[in-house]
Motif scaffolding. Structure first.
Motif, short mmCIF file in Angstrom:
data_model
loop_
_atom_site.label_atom_id
_atom_site.label_comp_id
_atom_site.label_asym_id
_atom_site.label_seq_id
_atom_site.Cartn_x
_atom_site.Cartn_y
_atom_site.Cartn_z
N LEU A 17 0.82 -1.21 0.00
CA LEU A 17 0.00 0.00 0.00
C LEU A 17 0.85 1.26 0.00
O LEU A 17 0.54 2.23 -0.69
CB LEU A 17 -0.94 0.00 1.20
N THR A 18 1.95 1.28 0.76
CA THR A 18 2.83 2.46 0.78
C THR A 18 3.52 2.63 -0.56
O THR A 18 3.70 3.76 -1.04
CB THR A 18 3.87 2.36 1.90
N LEU A 19 3.88 1.53 -1.20
CA LEU A 19 4.50 1.63 -2.53
C LEU A 19 3.50 2.15 -3.56
O LEU A 19 3.85 2.93 -4.44
CB LEU A 19 5.05 0.26 -2.97
N LEU A 20 2.28 1.72 -3.43
CA LEU A 20 1.25 2.16 -4.36
C LEU A 20 0.96 3.65 -4.22
O LEU A 20 0.69 4.33 -5.21
CB LEU A 20 -0.04 1.35 -4.13
N LYS A 21 1.06 4.18 -3.00
CA LYS A 21 0.82 5.61 -2.78
C LYS A 21 1.91 6.47 -3.42
O LYS A 21 1.68 7.62 -3.75
CB LYS A 21 0.73 5.90 -1.28
N ASP A 22 3.09 5.91 -3.63
CA ASP A 22 4.19 6.65 -4.24
C ASP A 22 4.09 6.71 -5.76
O ASP A 22 4.79 7.50 -6.40
CB ASP A 22 5.54 6.02 -3.86
N VAL A 23 3.22 5.91 -6.34
CA VAL A 23 3.09 5.87 -7.79
C VAL A 23 2.26 7.07 -8.25
O VAL A 23 1.20 7.36 -7.70
CB VAL A 23 2.43 4.56 -8.26
N TYR A 24 2.78 7.79 -9.26
CA TYR A 24 2.06 8.92 -9.83
C TYR A 24 2.09 8.77 -11.35
O TYR A 24 3.16 8.61 -11.94
CB TYR A 24 2.70 10.24 -9.41
#
Length: 128
Positions: A17-24
């Motif tokens: 989930l934290t890695l997914l939040k970093d994706v833009y």
């Protein structure tokens, strides 16, 4: 069927989930290219139409069809005419009458045969 698999599927993974939040993701459409001289409007080719040849079923059919095509009622009419009077309603006459290609009329007459309704005489109904 297996509860441990179901548990693994629905378990939250905080690291993912934290890695997914970093994706833009940023998306842009390519620039539209304008044709030179694109302001000219060329006339489109008008399809030539003809009035249909309708008999007593005229209310059930379209009134105009493109040349080289026939309506359903016309198709049934010409097939019936050819079936009843093949020496009069030849493929050549049908092609000329309905503005069709002779090759297409020959195929139509070969592969499409209108059905005939047959009534049995009353005396044979009792036998059945």
């Amino acid at each position: 069927d297996h509860p441990e698999i179901q548990e693994e599927i629905y378990r939250k993974d905080d690291r993912l989930l934290t890695l997914l939040k970093d994706v833009y993701v940023e998306s842009r459409d390519p620039p539209v290219q304008v044709k030179v001289g694109g302001s000219e409007h060329l006339p489109c080719k008008q399809e030539e139409k003809r009035l249909t040849k309708l008999g007593n079923l005229g209310d059930l059919d379209v009134k105009k069809v493109p040349k080289g095509k026939i309506s359903i009622v016309e198709a049934l009419t010409l097939l019936n005419n050819h079936k009843l009077h093949p020496q009069i309603w030849t493929a050549e006459k049908i092609a000329l009458e309905y503005s069709l290609e002779l090759k297409e009329v020959n195929s139509l007459l070969e592969f499409f045969i209108p059905f005939a309704v047959q009534e049995f005489p009353k005396e044979t109904k009792k036998a059945i």
